[in-house]
Design an enzyme around this catalytic site. Structure first.
Site, PDB file in Angstrom:
ATOM      1  N   CYS A   1     -27.703  -8.011  12.979  1.00  0.00           N
ATOM      2  CA  CYS A   1     -28.970  -7.353  13.337  1.00  0.00           C
ATOM      3  C   CYS A   1     -30.123  -7.898  12.503  1.00  0.00           C
ATOM      4  CB  CYS A   1     -28.856  -5.840  13.126  1.00  0.00           C
ATOM      5  SG  CYS A   1     -28.412  -4.933  14.620  1.00  0.00           S
TER       6      CYS A   1
ATOM      7  N   CYS B   1       0.858  -1.204   0.000  1.00  0.00           N
ATOM      8  CA  CYS B   1       0.000   0.000   0.000  1.00  0.00           C
ATOM      9  C   CYS B   1       0.885   1.242   0.000  1.00  0.00           C
ATOM     10  CB  CYS B   1      -0.897   0.034   1.237  1.00  0.00           C
ATOM     11  SG  CYS B   1      -1.905  -1.432   1.491  1.00  0.00           S
TER      12      CYS B   1
ATOM     13  N   CYS C   1     -35.768  -0.165  17.016  1.00  0.00           N
ATOM     14  CA  CYS C   1     -34.871  -0.164  18.176  1.00  0.00           C
ATOM     15  C   CYS C   1     -34.083   1.146  18.282  1.00  0.00           C
ATOM     16  CB  CYS C   1     -33.886  -1.329  18.089  1.00  0.00           C
ATOM     17  SG  CYS C   1     -34.628  -2.933  18.500  1.00  0.00           S
TER      18      CYS C   1
ATOM     19  N   HIS D   1       0.793   5.016  -1.680  1.00  0.00           N
ATOM     20  CA  HIS D   1       0.151   5.975  -0.760  1.00  0.00           C
ATOM     21  C   HIS D   1       1.092   6.519   0.311  1.00  0.00           C
ATOM     22  CE1 HIS D   1      -3.859   5.121  -2.369  1.00  0.00           C
ATOM     23  NE2 HIS D   1      -3.628   3.824  -2.235  1.00  0.00           N
TER      24      HIS D   1
END
Lengths: 163, 298
Positions: free
Chosen positions: B259, B114, B217, B118
């Site tokens: 969820c 990376c 919720c 970068h």
């Protein structure tokens, strides 16, 4: 209890006759076959009274009704962590008839439009119905969350909650 | 329900729980562990190195839904909150450190890491706060995971990482930490608008046999208790979170999967269009909240 290997014929015949007479031999109605009366269900789903002690167990067990996840019940002081999403159930038997309570447990949205409360004896009409808590798809009708007997047991407990 | 009624209910609840705790003696949870969102204006991390506001004004597009935008940190118990105050106590930082190591590791056919393109990972400052966003081609909404895999495949010649794989979560943790303290600020106009609309629709859809929406919720009942769980607003500014229950970092979509599954529904897949849309909508609901990643939740 140990079941006897054989049963005297006369006794078996008596039991058969008794159960047939009381309507116990009939299967409980499927959720889609319930007879609704403005949100209430007049007929017991099992044709016999529920057991309030068993109902209390259903109401406080996570994998069953888990009613206390959202409702507080002062008559159950030993049950920790009662939620406060829905109304307290203290005195609920004074506010609703047994038939109304049965209807609310089975499918509260028929009494309270838009209620957050799940229908505990309801098998279809869902968006992306799943197979229990697996996250996988399931075909409707789904087995209801509670059995007919468990619904009756819960109702039998709720009718004891008088002020 | 009015605020006073809510407060009264909560007070009754606390008394009830305190009574139950006293009665059973087997519960080790302190009575104070269950309470309203705490009254702490900021999360002071590392003795003040970061001072992260816990409550901000709602953006225009959430004004009707939330009077105040609140960090999930406010809803957690004292021990969990304390863990986020010190990077040595915050177990999530171990995963972020692994991600930072991977940042400098050469992989793939192009012989690049990376860092080859970068430079230092600090160049990623601000990235987390703007995610998810439209890709460069402008034809898809990408989460951070999509950008990472695009780099891996097209620039490094390396294998994709699975959405919820450990190296992916470590990397999103490492990149998120660079934005700690910056306010969430996602674009929801232009080509992102239709994604946002779709995410909003999902937020209010009552899924599964329990027929529950996110809003049931996290909009209608934040601050209330669902059994032993203190409901928060479900904000995502703390992600990836270190979740005590998992002893690991958890991605945004991983939490979404859980969820939706818990409504007894067929869930969506991590990385799906649906969850990327929901991620954008939720990010926009938290506009202005500081990036807390890696936060600590239970």
């Amino acid at each position: 209890m140990q079941r006897p290997a054989t049963m005297p014929l006369t006794l078996a015949a008596m039991i058969l006759a008794a159960t047939a007479g009381a309507g116990l031999a009939a299967d409980p109605p499927a959720p889609s076959d319930l007879t609704w009366n403005e949100g209430a269900i007049d007929q017991s789903l099992t044709g016999q009274p529920g057991d309030p002690a068993a109902g209390a167990e259903v109401m406080t067990t996570n994998a069953l009704g888990n009613c206390v996840a959202c409702h507080q019940i002062s008559a159950m002081p030993d049950v920790p962590f009662q939620g406060d999403i829905g109304p307290m159930l203290d005195g609920v038997a004074g506010r609703y008839t047994e038939a109304q309570l049965r209807g609310i447990v089975a499918d509260a949205k028929k009494t309270f439009e838009g209620s957050m409360m799940p229908g505990f004896y309801k098998g279809e009409g869902f968006i992306r119905p799943g197979d229990g808590y697996t996250g996988k798809a399931a075909e409707e009708p789904l087995p209801p969350i509670l059995t007919a007997q468990q619904v009756e047991d819960v109702v039998a407990y709720l009718v004891t909650l008088k002020e | 329900m009015t605020m006073i009624e809510r407060a009264r209910k909560r007070r009754m609840h606390r008394n009830l729980v305190a009574g139950a705790v006293a009665a059973t003696l087997s519960w080790t949870v302190a009575p104070g562990a269950i309470a309203d969102p705490v009254d702490e204006p900021t999360i002071e991390v590392n003795g003040g190195e970061f001072s992260l506001p816990t409550r901000v004004e709602p953006a225009d597009h959430v004004k009707d839904a939330l009077p105040e935008v609140m960090s999930g940190w406010l809803f957690r118990d004292a021990d969990t909150r304390a863990m986020q105050l010190d990077d040595f106590e915050n177990q999530g930082m171990i995963f972020a450190d692994s991600g930072a190591e991977a940042w400098d590791t050469v992989e793939g056919t192009e012989g690049k890491s990376c860092a080859s393109c970068h430079n230092d990972i600090e160049s990623m400052k601000g990235v987390r706060a703007s995610m998810p966003k439209m890709n460069e081609a402008g034809d898809d909404l990408w989460s951070m995971e999509n950008f990472i895999n695009d780099c891996r495949v097209n620039r490094m010649g390396a294998e994709e990482w699975a959405w919820n794989s450990q190296p992916m979560k470590n990397m999103t943790a490492a990149i998120s930490v660079q934005s700690r303290g910056l306010p969430m600020d996602v674009a929801i106009d232009g080509p992102a608008q239709s994604w946002w609309e779709k995410g909003k629709e999902m937020y209010y859809t009552r899924f599964g046999q329990l027929e529950m929406s996110c809003a049931n919720c996290h909009e209608d009942n934040y601050g209330n208790m669902i059994r032993a769980d203190h409901l928060s607003q479900g904000q995502i500014n703390g992600f990836p979170v270190y979740r005590l229950k998992d002893s690991n970092v958890v991605s945004i979509h991983q939490r979404f999967v859980g969820c939706v599954r818990d409504t007894r529904a067929e869930t969506f897949k991590a990385g799906s269009e649906e969850f990327r849309a929901l991620e954008l909508y939720l990010a926009s609901r938290g506009e202005g909240l500081p990036i807390e990643g890696v936060s600590v939740r239970h």
